[in-house]
Design a protein around this motif. Structure first.
Motif, PDB file in Angstrom:
ATOM      1  N   GLN A  34     -25.574 -29.664 -22.755  1.00 19.34           N
ATOM      2  CA  GLN A  34     -24.757 -30.873 -21.915  1.00 19.34           C
ATOM      3  C   GLN A  34     -24.091 -30.364 -20.923  1.00 19.34           C
ATOM      4  O   GLN A  34     -23.723 -31.220 -20.102  1.00 19.34           O
ATOM      5  N   TYR A  35     -23.502 -29.338 -20.803  1.00 18.76           N
ATOM      6  CA  TYR A  35     -22.587 -28.997 -19.751  1.00 18.76           C
ATOM      7  C   TYR A  35     -23.811 -28.675 -18.539  1.00 18.76           C
ATOM      8  O   TYR A  35     -23.142 -28.813 -17.598  1.00 18.76           O
ATOM      9  N   ARG A  36     -24.604 -28.319 -18.869  1.00 18.83           N
ATOM     10  CA  ARG A  36     -25.697 -28.294 -17.608  1.00 18.83           C
ATOM     11  C   ARG A  36     -26.331 -29.441 -17.422  1.00 18.83           C
ATOM     12  O   ARG A  36     -27.329 -29.465 -16.613  1.00 18.83           O
ATOM     13  N   GLN A  37     -26.189 -30.471 -17.909  1.00 20.22           N
ATOM     14  CA  GLN A  37     -26.708 -31.785 -17.781  1.00 20.22           C
ATOM     15  C   GLN A  37     -28.168 -31.838 -17.880  1.00 20.22           C
ATOM     16  O   GLN A  37     -28.990 -32.337 -17.234  1.00 20.22           O
ATOM     17  N   ARG A  38     -28.610 -31.130 -19.102  1.00 22.40           N
ATOM     18  CA  ARG A  38     -30.030 -31.129 -19.533  1.00 22.40           C
ATOM     19  C   ARG A  38     -30.471 -32.430 -20.082  1.00 22.40           C
ATOM     20  O   ARG A  38     -29.720 -33.052 -21.002  1.00 22.40           O
ATOM     21  N   THR A  39     -31.682 -32.836 -20.170  1.00 18.58           N
ATOM     22  CA  THR A  39     -32.332 -33.999 -20.942  1.00 18.58           C
ATOM     23  C   THR A  39     -31.700 -33.943 -22.390  1.00 18.58           C
ATOM     24  O   THR A  39     -31.348 -34.913 -22.758  1.00 18.58           O
ATOM     25  N   ALA A  40     -32.076 -32.722 -23.092  1.00 16.36           N
ATOM     26  CA  ALA A  40     -31.788 -32.799 -24.565  1.00 16.36           C
ATOM     27  C   ALA A  40     -30.497 -32.089 -24.482  1.00 16.36           C
ATOM     28  O   ALA A  40     -30.269 -30.827 -24.286  1.00 16.36           O
ATOM     29  N   GLY A  41     -29.364 -32.897 -24.917  1.00 15.58           N
ATOM     30  CA  GLY A  41     -28.140 -32.334 -24.878  1.00 15.58           C
ATOM     31  C   GLY A  41     -27.263 -32.046 -26.158  1.00 15.58           C
ATOM     32  O   GLY A  41     -28.087 -31.615 -27.148  1.00 15.58           O
ATOM     33  N   LEU A  42     -26.240 -32.375 -26.257  1.00 18.42           N
ATOM     34  CA  LEU A  42     -25.452 -32.126 -27.538  1.00 18.42           C
ATOM     35  C   LEU A  42     -25.919 -32.774 -28.732  1.00 18.42           C
ATOM     36  O   LEU A  42     -26.476 -32.134 -29.718  1.00 18.42           O
ATOM     37  N   PHE A  81     -43.592 -31.803 -30.839  1.00 17.48           N
ATOM     38  CA  PHE A  81     -43.666 -33.396 -29.991  1.00 17.48           C
ATOM     39  C   PHE A  81     -42.395 -33.620 -29.473  1.00 17.48           C
ATOM     40  O   PHE A  81     -42.410 -34.007 -28.302  1.00 17.48           O
ATOM     41  N   LEU A  82     -41.141 -33.381 -30.044  1.00 19.60           N
ATOM     42  CA  LEU A  82     -39.881 -33.656 -29.629  1.00 19.60           C
ATOM     43  C   LEU A  82     -39.582 -32.788 -28.002  1.00 19.60           C
ATOM     44  O   LEU A  82     -39.297 -33.309 -27.056  1.00 19.60           O
ATOM     45  N   GLY A  83     -40.157 -31.471 -28.280  1.00 18.38           N
ATOM     46  CA  GLY A  83     -40.048 -30.750 -26.915  1.00 18.38           C
ATOM     47  C   GLY A  83     -40.970 -31.265 -25.849  1.00 18.38           C
ATOM     48  O   GLY A  83     -40.560 -31.170 -24.656  1.00 18.38           O
ATOM     49  N   ALA A  84     -41.881 -31.789 -26.072  1.00 19.85           N
ATOM     50  CA  ALA A  84     -42.951 -32.063 -25.030  1.00 19.85           C
ATOM     51  C   ALA A  84     -42.121 -33.370 -24.357  1.00 19.85           C
ATOM     52  O   ALA A  84     -42.599 -33.749 -23.211  1.00 19.85           O
ATOM     53  N   GLY A  85     -41.458 -34.143 -25.211  1.00 16.63           N
ATOM     54  CA  GLY A  85     -40.677 -35.250 -24.546  1.00 16.63           C
ATOM     55  C   GLY A  85     -39.779 -34.948 -23.514  1.00 16.63           C
ATOM     56  O   GLY A  85     -39.413 -35.820 -22.602  1.00 16.63           O
ATOM     57  N   VAL A  86     -39.431 -33.765 -23.390  1.00 18.94           N
ATOM     58  CA  VAL A  86     -38.368 -33.477 -22.441  1.00 18.94           C
ATOM     59  C   VAL A  86     -38.937 -32.685 -21.257  1.00 18.94           C
ATOM     60  O   VAL A  86     -38.170 -32.158 -20.258  1.00 18.94           O
ATOM     61  N   ILE A  87     -40.095 -32.274 -21.282  1.00 21.76           N
ATOM     62  CA  ILE A  87     -40.978 -31.552 -20.050  1.00 21.76           C
ATOM     63  C   ILE A  87     -41.434 -32.693 -19.041  1.00 21.76           C
ATOM     64  O   ILE A  87     -42.201 -33.719 -19.317  1.00 21.76           O
ATOM     65  N   LEU A  88     -41.060 -32.491 -17.846  1.00 27.61           N
ATOM     66  CA  LEU A  88     -41.285 -33.449 -16.895  1.00 27.61           C
ATOM     67  C   LEU A  88     -42.163 -32.823 -15.904  1.00 27.61           C
ATOM     68  O   LEU A  88     -41.888 -31.567 -15.338  1.00 27.61           O
ATOM     69  N   LYS A  89     -43.061 -33.496 -15.184  1.00 29.63           N
ATOM     70  CA  LYS A  89     -43.961 -33.061 -14.159  1.00 29.63           C
ATOM     71  C   LYS A  89     -43.578 -33.748 -12.832  1.00 29.63           C
ATOM     72  O   LYS A  89     -44.033 -34.875 -13.008  1.00 29.63           O
ATOM     73  N   GLU A  90     -43.370 -33.151 -11.808  1.00 33.30           N
ATOM     74  CA  GLU A  90     -43.201 -33.622 -10.612  1.00 33.30           C
ATOM     75  C   GLU A  90     -43.849 -32.954  -9.567  1.00 33.30           C
ATOM     76  O   GLU A  90     -43.543 -31.922  -8.989  1.00 33.30           O
ATOM     77  N   GLY A  91     -44.926 -33.751  -9.112  1.00 34.50           N
ATOM     78  CA  GLY A  91     -46.156 -33.095  -8.252  1.00 34.50           C
ATOM     79  C   GLY A  91     -46.474 -31.653  -8.849  1.00 34.50           C
ATOM     80  O   GLY A  91     -47.025 -31.589  -9.785  1.00 34.50           O
ATOM     81  N   THR A  92     -46.254 -30.513  -8.190  1.00 33.80           N
ATOM     82  CA  THR A  92     -46.641 -29.238  -8.931  1.00 33.80           C
ATOM     83  C   THR A  92     -45.581 -28.502  -9.211  1.00 33.80           C
ATOM     84  O   THR A  92     -45.864 -27.364  -9.869  1.00 33.80           O
ATOM     85  N   ASN A  93     -44.537 -29.144  -9.693  1.00 35.09           N
ATOM     86  CA  ASN A  93     -43.185 -28.628 -10.211  1.00 35.09           C
ATOM     87  C   ASN A  93     -43.129 -29.273 -11.751  1.00 35.09           C
ATOM     88  O   ASN A  93     -43.359 -30.168 -11.991  1.00 35.09           O
ATOM     89  N   VAL A  94     -42.631 -28.219 -12.685  1.00 36.48           N
ATOM     90  CA  VAL A  94     -42.825 -28.522 -14.142  1.00 36.48           C
ATOM     91  C   VAL A  94     -41.167 -28.418 -14.359  1.00 36.48           C
ATOM     92  O   VAL A  94     -40.848 -27.237 -14.298  1.00 36.48           O
ATOM     93  N   ARG A  95     -40.490 -29.259 -14.958  1.00 36.34           N
ATOM     94  CA  ARG A  95     -39.293 -29.248 -15.494  1.00 36.34           C
ATOM     95  C   ARG A  95     -38.826 -29.371 -16.927  1.00 36.34           C
ATOM     96  O   ARG A  95     -39.893 -29.897 -17.671  1.00 36.34           O
ATOM     97  N   GLY A  96     -37.925 -28.922 -17.523  1.00 44.14           N
ATOM     98  CA  GLY A  96     -37.825 -28.886 -18.922  1.00 44.14           C
ATOM     99  C   GLY A  96     -38.441 -28.134 -20.026  1.00 44.14           C
ATOM    100  O   GLY A  96     -37.859 -28.026 -21.052  1.00 44.14           O
ATOM    101  N   LEU A  97     -38.958 -27.066 -19.465  1.00 46.01           N
ATOM    102  CA  LEU A  97     -39.710 -26.036 -20.468  1.00 46.01           C
ATOM    103  C   LEU A  97     -38.392 -25.229 -21.161  1.00 46.01           C
ATOM    104  O   LEU A  97     -38.606 -25.019 -22.220  1.00 46.01           O
TER     105      LEU A  97
END
Length: 238
Positions: A34-42, A81-97
């Motif tokens: 949460q402190y680092r403002q990630r999708t899956a927080g506290l 399945f929950l983990g897959a929900g926080v992985i985002l693909k933006e062009g060639t970049n993948v975030r949330g791993l």
């Protein structure tokens, strides 16, 4: 009445300790996210830890250790399945791993707590926090190190924009120069770049190169008749 028959104060206290441990440890992991403002927080990490603990604890009450083992296997796959929900693909970049991996670890913490392995859950929480916190400076240091093309494995391509009439001659020259430098060509793609120009894209078979050699090849190609532009690019194979 069946609920009263199955109620045992000792078992209830054991369940409370398991769920409370999962709640506290999941909250600790989630607070860092949460402190680092990630999708899956506290709240997300806390709920995952408590949920995993509840499933495992219930399975142990019903069927002992074999039941807990079976449920743990489903928890491991189900949290994916929950983990897959926080992985985002933006062009060639993948975030949330990293966040997805943290969610997976929160489930492991909950599983340990639910299986009455509170000490193991605490140790695992410490390691998760250490990975997400203390390894950050090392990651930043590694990312600042200049890439050595000779050591990096990647897909390398040479791009040559040439006049349509000189296409075949320049293609032969391109292959000749790359072969002479011991960089055999895996394939050559031809793209139309207007009425009079085409782009030759030569994909190299090697996965590591000498950047200086490719620079010299593209410089020589630019001096050939009909060539408007020549360069090379690379992309990682992962």
């Amino acid at each position: 009445m069946q609920s009263l028959a199955t109620f045992h104060l000792g078992d209830m206290a054991d369940t409370f300790v398991s769920l409370a441990s999962a709640f506290v440890l999941g909250t600790v992991i989630g607070a860092e996210r949460q402190y680092r403002q990630r999708t899956a927080g506290l709240r997300t990490n806390a709920l995952i830890a408590v949920g995993a603990a509840a499933f495992v604890d219930l399975a142990m009450d019903i069927n002992g250790n074999p039941g807990a083992t079976q449920v743990l296997a489903y928890v491991v796959s189900g949290v994916g399945f929950l983990g897959a929900g926080v992985i985002l693909k933006e062009g060639t970049n993948v975030r949330g791993l990293n966040t997805a991996a943290t969610v997976w670890c929160s489930a492991a913490v909950g599983g340990c707590a639910g299986a009455d392995r509170v000490a193991e859950a605490i140790v695992l929480t410490m390691f998760v926090l250490a990975v997400n916190t203390f390894l950050r400076p090392l990651v930043n240091f590694i990312e600042r190190i200049p890439i050595n093309e000779k050591a990096a494995e990647a897909t390398y391509q040479v791009h040559v924009t040439v006049n349509q009439e000189m296409r075949d001659d320049v293609r032969d020259l391109l292959v000749e120069k790359l072969d002479a430098a011991a960089y055999p060509v895996r394939e050559i793609e031809v793209l139309e770049r207007g009425e009079d120009e085409v782009e030759l894209i030569a994909t190299l078979a090697p996965t590591s190169v000498d950047a200086g050699e490719l620079d010299a090849i593209t410089t020589a190609l630019e001096e050939a008749p009909g060539v408007a532009y020549a360069t090379w690019t690379s992309r990682t194979t992962d």
